[in-house]
Structure formats: structure tokens, C-alpha cells
Design a protein around this motif. Structure first.
Motif, PDB file in Angstrom:
ATOM      1  N   ASP A   1     -44.943  19.561 -38.299  1.00 30.31           N
ATOM      2  CA  ASP A   1     -45.930  19.815 -37.236  1.00 30.31           C
ATOM      3  C   ASP A   1     -47.166  18.918 -37.345  1.00 30.31           C
ATOM      4  N   ASP A   2     -47.019  17.767 -37.958  1.00 31.79           N
ATOM      5  CA  ASP A   2     -48.094  16.771 -38.028  1.00 31.79           C
ATOM      6  C   ASP A   2     -47.831  15.749 -36.917  1.00 31.79           C
ATOM      7  N   PHE A   3     -48.125  16.153 -35.682  1.00 32.36           N
ATOM      8  CA  PHE A   3     -47.749  15.344 -34.531  1.00 32.36           C
ATOM      9  C   PHE A   3     -48.580  14.075 -34.403  1.00 32.36           C
ATOM     10  N   LYS A   4     -49.794  14.076 -34.898  1.00 32.62           N
ATOM     11  CA  LYS A   4     -50.602  12.852 -34.846  1.00 32.62           C
ATOM     12  C   LYS A   4     -49.901  11.736 -35.628  1.00 32.62           C
ATOM     13  N   THR A   5     -49.489  12.043 -36.851  1.00 26.27           N
ATOM     14  CA  THR A   5     -48.775  11.075 -37.679  1.00 26.27           C
ATOM     15  C   THR A   5     -47.415  10.745 -37.087  1.00 26.27           C
TER      16      THR A   5
ATOM     17  N   PHE B   1     -46.357  10.821 -33.908  1.00 27.71           N
ATOM     18  CA  PHE B   1     -46.441   9.952 -32.732  1.00 27.71           C
ATOM     19  C   PHE B   1     -46.922   8.551 -33.105  1.00 27.71           C
ATOM     20  N   LEU B   2     -47.835   8.460 -34.037  1.00 28.09           N
ATOM     21  CA  LEU B   2     -48.328   7.153 -34.471  1.00 28.09           C
ATOM     22  C   LEU B   2     -47.179   6.306 -35.028  1.00 28.09           C
ATOM     23  N   ASN B   3     -46.382   6.891 -35.918  1.00 23.52           N
ATOM     24  CA  ASN B   3     -45.260   6.163 -36.514  1.00 23.52           C
ATOM     25  C   ASN B   3     -44.170   5.849 -35.494  1.00 23.52           C
TER      26      ASN B   3
ATOM     27  N   GLU C   1     -44.425   5.598 -32.195  1.00 25.10           N
ATOM     28  CA  GLU C   1     -44.884   4.619 -31.209  1.00 25.10           C
ATOM     29  C   GLU C   1     -44.972   3.220 -31.813  1.00 25.10           C
TER      30      GLU C   1
ATOM     31  N   TYR D   1     -41.920  15.217 -28.398  1.00 22.69           N
ATOM     32  CA  TYR D   1     -42.627  15.902 -27.312  1.00 22.69           C
ATOM     33  C   TYR D   1     -42.071  17.312 -27.118  1.00 22.69           C
TER      34      TYR D   1
ATOM     35  N   GLN E   1     -43.370  19.537 -29.767  1.00 22.30           N
ATOM     36  CA  GLN E   1     -44.795  19.798 -29.536  1.00 22.30           C
ATOM     37  C   GLN E   1     -45.001  20.742 -28.354  1.00 22.30           C
TER      38      GLN E   1
END
Length: 107
Positions: A16-20, A22-24, A26, A52, A55
Motif C-alpha cells: 500500500d505504498d502507492f507513491k513509491t 507509481f513512481l517506479n 511510471e 490503480y 488504490q
């Protein structure tokens, strides 16, 4: 490098670390697009759609899955198995009985 980024994105999404995540994902997608590897791009878009979905961003998920499918139809020679997987992932968005991808209770 693309494989490593994808694995990191998947692991982060499962935590659930969506920031990391999505960064990886993308970054892996950008690298793939720079190399013009269309079939791999379709696979990574599918993975992005799964993130997505996990999330709860259903609108972004369906658009991403749709983009993945368009690329697969246009550019991939062995579409069959990939499209089956993609259709299963899309079904998660429309069937309330199906848990989000990666939910161990549904295995």
C-alpha cells in the motif's frame, strides 16, 4: 533496470505504498516507451492499471487497461494470453464479488 523497477513497484503496491509504486512503474514505463518496446509497454500499462485498481482509482484503471489493450492489438504478435489476463484484470473493476488483485483471501 525495467524489470527491477517493475518488481519494486509491485512490492510497494502490495504494501500500500502507492507513491513509491507509481513512481517506479511510471519510470519503467517511460524507459520502455523511450526504447519503443510496444508489447512491453502494454504489459506495464496493465501493471499500472492493477496499481490503480488496488488504490481504488477505478476510472484511471479502466483508461489504463484500455490503452494497454489498444497497444496489444496493434503491436503484439502473441496477443492471446496477454489479452486473457487483461480481460481478467478488467473484470475486477466490474464484479463486486471479485476481490482486488493480490488479495490472498480470494486465492
Amino acid at each position: 533496470m525495467i524489470e527491477t523497477l517493475t518488481l519494486r513497484a509491485t512490492a510497494a503496491g502490495n504494501d500500500d505504498d502507492f507513491k513509491t509504486a507509481f513512481l517506479n512503474m511510471e519510470l519503467a514505463l517511460w524507459m520502455t516507451q523511450s526504447l519503443e518496446k510496444k508489447c512491453l509497454e502494454a504489459v506495464l500499462l496493465n501493471n499500472l492499471g492493477l496499481l490503480y485498481t488496488m488504490q481504488g482509482a477505478w476510472d484511471r484503471a479502466i483508461l489504463t487497461f484500455d490503452h494497454s489493450m489498444e497497444i496489444a492489438f496493434d503491436s503484439c504478435t502473441s496477443q492471446g494470453n496477454f489479452l486473457t489476463i487483461l480481460n481478467k484484470n478488467i473484470s475486477c473493476l466490474f464484479d463486486p464479488k471479485i476481490a482486488k488483485p493480490g488479495d490472498s483471501d480470494n486465492d
